[in-house]
Scaffold this motif. Structure first.
Motif, PDB file in Angstrom:
ATOM      1  N   ALA A  46       1.145  21.631  28.741  1.00  0.00           N
ATOM      2  CA  ALA A  46       1.626  20.442  29.446  1.00  0.00           C
ATOM      3  C   ALA A  46       1.151  20.559  30.898  1.00  0.00           C
ATOM      4  CB  ALA A  46       3.127  20.331  29.348  1.00  0.00           C
ATOM      5  N   HIS A  47       1.995  21.121  31.782  1.00  0.00           N
ATOM      6  CA  HIS A  47       1.540  21.296  33.160  1.00  0.00           C
ATOM      7  C   HIS A  47       1.209  22.743  33.469  1.00  0.00           C
ATOM      8  CE1 HIS A  47       2.403  17.209  33.891  1.00  0.00           C
ATOM      9  NE2 HIS A  47       3.666  17.353  33.542  1.00  0.00           N
ATOM     10  N   GLY A  48       1.941  23.617  32.842  1.00  0.00           N
ATOM     11  CA  GLY A  48       1.674  25.042  33.030  1.00  0.00           C
ATOM     12  C   GLY A  48       0.505  25.482  32.161  1.00  0.00           C
ATOM     13  N   PRO A  49       0.348  26.770  31.979  1.00  0.00           N
ATOM     14  CA  PRO A  49      -0.788  27.291  31.215  1.00  0.00           C
ATOM     15  C   PRO A  49      -0.886  26.742  29.800  1.00  0.00           C
ATOM     16  CG  PRO A  49       0.359  29.069  32.331  1.00  0.00           C
ATOM     17  CD  PRO A  49       1.185  27.833  32.537  1.00  0.00           C
TER      18      PRO A  49
ATOM     19  N   LEU B 298       5.722  24.118  39.005  1.00  0.00           N
ATOM     20  CA  LEU B 298       4.457  23.766  39.637  1.00  0.00           C
ATOM     21  C   LEU B 298       4.735  23.042  40.945  1.00  0.00           C
ATOM     22  CD1 LEU B 298       1.598  24.267  39.050  1.00  0.00           C
ATOM     23  CD2 LEU B 298       1.504  22.262  37.601  1.00  0.00           C
TER      24      LEU B 298
ATOM     25  N   SER C  55       2.954  26.554  28.130  1.00  0.00           N
ATOM     26  CA  SER C  55       3.716  25.335  28.420  1.00  0.00           C
ATOM     27  C   SER C  55       3.522  24.340  27.275  1.00  0.00           C
ATOM     28  CB  SER C  55       3.250  24.724  29.738  1.00  0.00           C
ATOM     29  OG  SER C  55       1.942  24.187  29.600  1.00  0.00           O
TER      30      SER C  55
ATOM     31  N   PHE D 295       1.870  29.298  37.232  1.00  0.00           N
ATOM     32  CA  PHE D 295       1.947  27.941  36.698  1.00  0.00           C
ATOM     33  C   PHE D 295       0.669  27.142  36.863  1.00  0.00           C
ATOM     34  CE2 PHE D 295       6.255  28.522  35.706  1.00  0.00           C
ATOM     35  CZ  PHE D 295       6.784  29.330  36.694  1.00  0.00           C
TER      36      PHE D 295
ATOM     37  N   ARG E  44      -1.570  16.803  37.999  1.00  0.00           N
ATOM     38  CA  ARG E  44      -2.041  17.989  38.711  1.00  0.00           C
ATOM     39  C   ARG E  44      -2.505  17.611  40.117  1.00  0.00           C
ATOM     40  NH1 ARG E  44      -3.745  23.563  37.103  1.00  0.00           N
ATOM     41  NH2 ARG E  44      -1.915  23.117  35.862  1.00  0.00           N
TER      42      ARG E  44
ATOM     43  N   THR F 142      -1.489  13.418  26.636  1.00  0.00           N
ATOM     44  CA  THR F 142      -0.863  14.462  27.461  1.00  0.00           C
ATOM     45  C   THR F 142      -1.894  15.050  28.416  1.00  0.00           C
ATOM     46  OG1 THR F 142       0.688  14.991  25.697  1.00  0.00           O
ATOM     47  CG2 THR F 142       0.430  16.627  27.420  1.00  0.00           C
TER      48      THR F 142
ATOM     49  N   VAL G 230      10.526  27.024  27.520  1.00  0.00           N
ATOM     50  CA  VAL G 230       9.385  27.859  27.885  1.00  0.00           C
ATOM     51  C   VAL G 230       9.611  28.542  29.241  1.00  0.00           C
ATOM     52  CG1 VAL G 230       6.908  27.922  28.358  1.00  0.00           C
ATOM     53  CG2 VAL G 230       7.792  26.446  26.543  1.00  0.00           C
ATOM     54  N   TYR G 231      10.142  27.790  30.192  1.00  0.00           N
ATOM     55  CA  TYR G 231      10.394  28.353  31.520  1.00  0.00           C
ATOM     56  C   TYR G 231      11.874  28.280  31.860  1.00  0.00           C
ATOM     57  CZ  TYR G 231       5.387  27.721  31.659  1.00  0.00           C
ATOM     58  OH  TYR G 231       4.052  27.757  31.337  1.00  0.00           O
TER      59      TYR G 231
ATOM     60  N   ARG H 253      -1.644  15.213  32.355  1.00  0.00           N
ATOM     61  CA  ARG H 253      -1.741  16.508  33.025  1.00  0.00           C
ATOM     62  C   ARG H 253      -2.725  16.444  34.181  1.00  0.00           C
ATOM     63  NH1 ARG H 253      -1.689  22.350  31.264  1.00  0.00           N
ATOM     64  NH2 ARG H 253      -3.221  23.408  32.577  1.00  0.00           N
TER      65      ARG H 253
ATOM     66  N   ASN I 240      10.153  22.917  29.681  1.00  0.00           N
ATOM     67  CA  ASN I 240       9.119  23.337  28.743  1.00  0.00           C
ATOM     68  C   ASN I 240       7.729  23.134  29.336  1.00  0.00           C
ATOM     69  OD1 ASN I 240      10.389  24.307  26.375  1.00  0.00           O
ATOM     70  ND2 ASN I 240      11.004  22.219  25.860  1.00  0.00           N
ATOM     71  N   GLU I 241       7.627  22.214  30.280  1.00  0.00           N
ATOM     72  CA  GLU I 241       6.300  21.832  30.769  1.00  0.00           C
ATOM     73  C   GLU I 241       5.826  22.671  31.951  1.00  0.00           C
ATOM     74  OE1 GLU I 241       6.078  17.622  31.476  1.00  0.00           O
ATOM     75  OE2 GLU I 241       7.278  17.177  29.707  1.00  0.00           O
TER      76      GLU I 241
END
Lengths: 283, 195, 475
Positions: B182-185, C237, B169, B129, C203, C195, C279-280, C199, C231-232
């Motif tokens: 977004a936050h992931g790859p 994370l 993401s 991530f 992060r 976005t 996505v996840y 991000r 999805n994000e």
């Protein structure tokens, strides 16, 4: 532009014995849309039904029940059950009323259960029990492009057509019936079955959203080129007509029965300034 | 009475009448067999989810990665036999500086283009991530037709974590505009290998 | 930094929600209403396309509904199984009777770990419990990491939708917000750039966080693990980096097996956003090395709802948001008009159970069109439950005196055909004779935006009696 292929319903009434039905004209239809009720009566009679109109009941009780006052509505429903306990098919000139009776009458006991079973909405009765072929024999004419508005309860509770949310084979009993009318074509609204916004008491408890929904529906029909709106539910038309006339842009609105009865002709209805032509064979 | 006891007691008293547990495997067995190539269907679904698909032999993988990410300097690999330029490391925070993470998925799911990556395959969960770009190696033949098959072959024994990953993401939280990364790859490249 | 008051649980406001008034304010800006409505209808259309690609869609819905009903009927057994398997993996399992207890447990875990910076992924449950203000009052910095949630957090307002928290905001408004709070250039409204700014900001917070809290989409009894769909990648994370991971879940989130999970995963994203899968889809089974993993199981009225014969099926809900997207009223009134953490049709059948007086208007924020019921992946009978809640509201005397009186009168008149005929004739006579301005004034809410119906001279029954007489018949 035709709707789904006109499928024949069950074989039409065999020559000979007239079918006995009791017609229920809902409270507001009786008072505000007698023409639609007359048309429904005439259509049923011309299709070989012997129609009685029991005087003993004015209302199925749906308005107070949907507003949260089931007990108050139950009185009207009980009166309805008593008046319609003759055993024949009960043809109801409103999908939401038919739905209400079918769903709630059984709670009132055996007589209620029988009445609940016997109650059927007008178009459903025509399609399922008299058949599209018989309806075609009425020889109605309505050479205009119409928006078909199936009331939400009629659509999703009584299943008169496949609702757009469902992944099932498409069918539409109302269009099948209207498809027998000479010259008639369908305007395809962008959102095929969005609610008109009436919702019974919702119309007065949330008038802003109700009217907004009505305006949006009318805009959708107009954008699709509809010259008139034909509905299974006069309660929807009561609302849509009110919204349209307030906006200064009225649109002719009729019940399915009126189109099938050639009522447009008899009433001298003018659509876009043109009178509707009389049918090929007189009623 | 503890909260646990009170809650369980309240639930027990409130339970509606029992109904049978449906047989999901029987339902899945009765689904019509798709006649097509699972890998092809998988690729189409994965592309639709924003992933990039490359194909080749296992021995091509290093070359394909270099070709797809020529500017990646700090590359961490969790794939046996595939060397990265930096070690996986124990501390997740050291992964903050990586350019590319490479791992291998156990299988793909044709109906949605997702791949199953358990913790043991990711090495460090954080790598999946934190890395701005990701490459996932997958054997062409390791395909489940749909999620029913996928869930039936999920092996979580000994795994602290596992994820179905379907594409890079993304978010559409600002006026429904789709933004990849977004936050992931920000990118996900799938390399389908033969054996 | 704290958002507005939670809707239920400690600190919740007692003022009754007036959905109609809030909706009227919303629709006053018709252009904006059309925009909001269009955005949500677009998602409904995406759902239709995704569902159409699954030939067995309706059978899948039926299956999902049956699994949930079976599970709820044996919920205590599945909860015990889930807990046992989770404990065996080294997870700490906590039970919370209500929102207050949930918040105290979470605060206790954070305090024991010395954690003062928390990153949070989407959890409608924590909205329901009012967790954020509770923790902030205790010196914990809470950062919502889902982009939509972060946006509304910065604006200090609640999310307006389960899945798309900021659907009510235009990109220019978000641009202004980010300029003020994140230092992006004034006038920047491009979603990709905004976005990217979020991000970068988030992060840093992920890396600095002491603890992560996630919601849960499904808890699998057979494995003792929880499943989180995003999805994000923000949930992952958070949990991949933090040394403390807390997963809060309502007790109704349990599903029996992984096979069952597959059914819901096939339905969830398709129903909510039109994607085949998020996505996840992450399975959290056990703590990472050096991490403490906690599951907090929350009742907060769910066992009470389970006991309500006409309403327990609302607990099947998997929080996909499809009913919100299809509801013609939600699309034109916005999530905030419901004054509850859950809005739309599902909010209107789950929330009244908490406080009937406060949420009495929600079951009436509907035309009972039934579209919600038709899209629900687990076949919650939403429109039927809305009808039933209406009966509860009036039975509790919360309908308002005027409405109650009107209904009693109507009920009396509608049940007596002769009286009805008289009243009808009178009403028609008035409609035909009174001047329009007077009629409009007297027409109340109907007349605000509609013309009254035209009144025919004769009712149908009167016409029919005449015809019967002409034809020499009695009724």
């Amino acid at each position: 532009m035709a709707g789904p292929a006109v499928a024949a319903g069950p074989a039409d009434v065999a020559g000979g014995q007239p079918r006995a039905v009791a017609l229920f004209v809902p409270c507001f239809v009786d008072q505000l849309y007698p023409g639609a009720a007359i048309a429904a009566l005439q259509v049923l009679e011309r299709l070989g039904c012997r129609v009685t109109v029991p005087a003993g009941a004015a209302c199925c009780g749906q308005p107070p029940a949907n507003a949260g006052f089931e007990r108050e509505g139950a009185r009207a429903l009980r009166t309805f059950v008593e008046a319609f306990s003759g055993g024949e098919r009960i043809v109801v000139l409103s999908g939401s009323c038919a739905g209400h009776v079918r769903e709630h009458a059984p709670a009132l006991g055996e007589a209620g259960a029988a009445v609940g079973q016997a109650a059927v909405e007008f178009c459903a009765f025509l399609y399922d029990e008299l058949g599209v072929a018989a309806v075609a024999g009425l020889g109605a004419t309505f050479p205009f492009r119409i928006g078909v508005h199936i009331g939400c309860h009629t659509l999703r509770r009584l299943g008169l057509a496949r609702a757009s949310e469902l992944q099932l084979p498409a069918f539409d009993k109302v269009r099948a019936l209207l498809g027998t009318v000479a010259g008639l074509s369908f305007a395809e609204a962008a959102r095929p079955d969005e609610c008109c916004g009436f919702g019974g008491s919702f119309a007065v408890t949330e008038p802003a959203v109700s009217a907004k929904l009505g305006r949006d529906r009318l805009r959708a029909y107009r954008a699709a080129g509809a010259q008139a709106i034909v509905s299974t539910d006069l309660s929807c038309l009561l609302h849509l007509d009110g919204v349209a006339r307030r906006a200064g842009a009225p649109l002719p609105m009729l019940h399915v029965a009126q189109v099938l009865a050639g009522d447009a002709v008899a009433a001298g209805l003018r659509v876009d300034g043109r009178a509707v032509a009389p049918p090929a064979t007189s009623p | 009475m503890s909260a646990r006891e009170e809650i369980l007691r309240a639930v027990r008293a409130a339970r509606p009448a029992a109904t049978p547990h449906p047989d999901v495997r029987a339902f899945a067995r009765e689904l019509p067999d798709a006649a097509d190539d699972l890998a092809a269907r998988f690729s189409a679904a994965a592309s639709a989810a924003g992933a990039r698909i490359l194909e080749g032999r296992r021995s091509d993988v290093a070359r394909l990665i270099a070709g797809a990410y020529p500017e990646a300097r700090v590359v961490v690999s969790a794939v046996a036999g595939l060397a990265g330029t930096a070690p996986l490391g124990d501390v997740p925070r050291t992964l903050a500086g990586i350019d590319l993470f490479v791992c291998e998925a156990r299988f793909g799911v044709a109906e949605n283009g997702a791949v199953w990556i358990p913790a043991s395959g990711a090495g460090a969960r954080a790598a999946l991530f934190l890395a701005p770009h990701e490459v996932v190696v997958l054997e062409r033949e390791a395909m489940a037709a749909n999620l029913h098959e996928a869930c039936a072959r999920l092996d979580l024994a000994g795994e602290s974590f596992g994820a179905f990953v379907a594409g890079p993401s993304k978010t559409a939280d600002i006026e429904q505009a789709l933004v990849i990364g977004a936050h992931g790859p920000k990118t996900l490249t799938l390399i389908l290998v033969d054996g | 930094m704290s958002r507005s008051l939670p809707t239920v649980g400690p600190g919740a406001s007692a003022v009754p929600v007036d959905h109609a008034a809030a909706a009227a304010r919303f629709t006053a800006d018709e252009a904006r209403t059309d925009w909001h409505d269009g955005a949500l209808w677009h998602v409904r259309r995406n759902r239709d396309r995704a569902a159409a690609a699954v030939p067995e869609w309706e059978a899948l819905r039926e299956l999902a509904s049956a699994i949930k009903e079976h599970t709820l009927a044996r919920l205590d057994e599945y909860l015990v199984e889930f807990e046992a398997n989770a404990l065996a993996h080294g997870v700490r399992v906590h039970w919370a009777r209500d929102a207050a207890e949930h918040n105290a447990i979470v605060a206790g875990i954070l305090e024991a770990a010395g954690a003062r910076r928390l990153v949070k992924s989407k959890s409608m449950l924590t909205e329901e419990c009012g967790l954020n203000p509770y923790l902030e009052a205790r010196g914990v910095e809470v950062v919502d990491t889902d982009l939509g949630e972060r946006i509304v957090q910065l604006r200090q307002e609640p999310p307006s939708h389960i899945v798309m928290p900021a659907i009510h905001l235009k990109k220019e408004e978000i641009g202004t917000l980010f300029h003020e709070r994140l230092g992006t250039p004034a006038g920047l409204s491009d979603p990709t750039a905004l976005t990217a700014a979020a991000r970068a900001d988030l992060r840093a917070r992920f890396l600095a966080a002491d603890a992560a809290l996630t919601g849960v989409n499904f808890a699998v009894a057979e494995t003792g693990g929880v499943v989180v769909c995003t999805n994000e990648g923000n949930a992952d994370l958070g949990t991949a980096l933090a040394s403390v991971h807390i997963a809060s879940l309502g007790i109704e989130k349990v599903v029996p097996t992984l096979d069952d999970l597959g059914v819901f995963l096939r339905l969830l994203a398709r129903s909510g956003t039109g994607q085949p899968l998020t996505v996840y889809t992450s399975h959290v089974q056990a703590p990472r090395a050096g991490q403490a993993l906690h599951f907090v199981l929350v009742d907060n009225g769910r066992s009470r709802q389970l006991a309500r014969a006409g309403f327990w099926r609302s607990l099947k809900c998997i929080r996909c948001g499809a009913c919100l997207n299809t509801c013609p009223v939600f699309r034109r009134s916005g999530g905030h008009s419901y004054g509850a953490s859950l809005a739309g049709p599902i909010g209107s059948v789950l929330t009244p159970g908490f406080d009937l007086e406060r949420y009495a208007t929600l079951p009436f924020a509907s035309t009972l069109c039934g579209s919600c019921t038709a899209v629900c992946p687990v076949k919650v009978d939403l429109d039927a439950q809305l009808y039933r809640w209406r009966q509860q509201v009036t039975a509790a005397g919360l309908a308002g005196r005027k409405k109650t009186l009107l209904a009693r009168v109507a009920g009396g008149v509608l049940g007596r055909p002769r009286l009805f005929a008289l009243a009808g004739a009178l009403a028609r006579a008035l409609l035909r004779r009174l001047p329009r301005p007077l009629l409009r004034a007297g027409a109340g809410p109907w007349g605000a935006a509609r013309e009254l119906p035209r009144a025919p001279a004769q009712s149908f029954r009167s016409w029919y009696r005449d015809r019967q007489r002409r034809q020499g018949r009695t009724s």
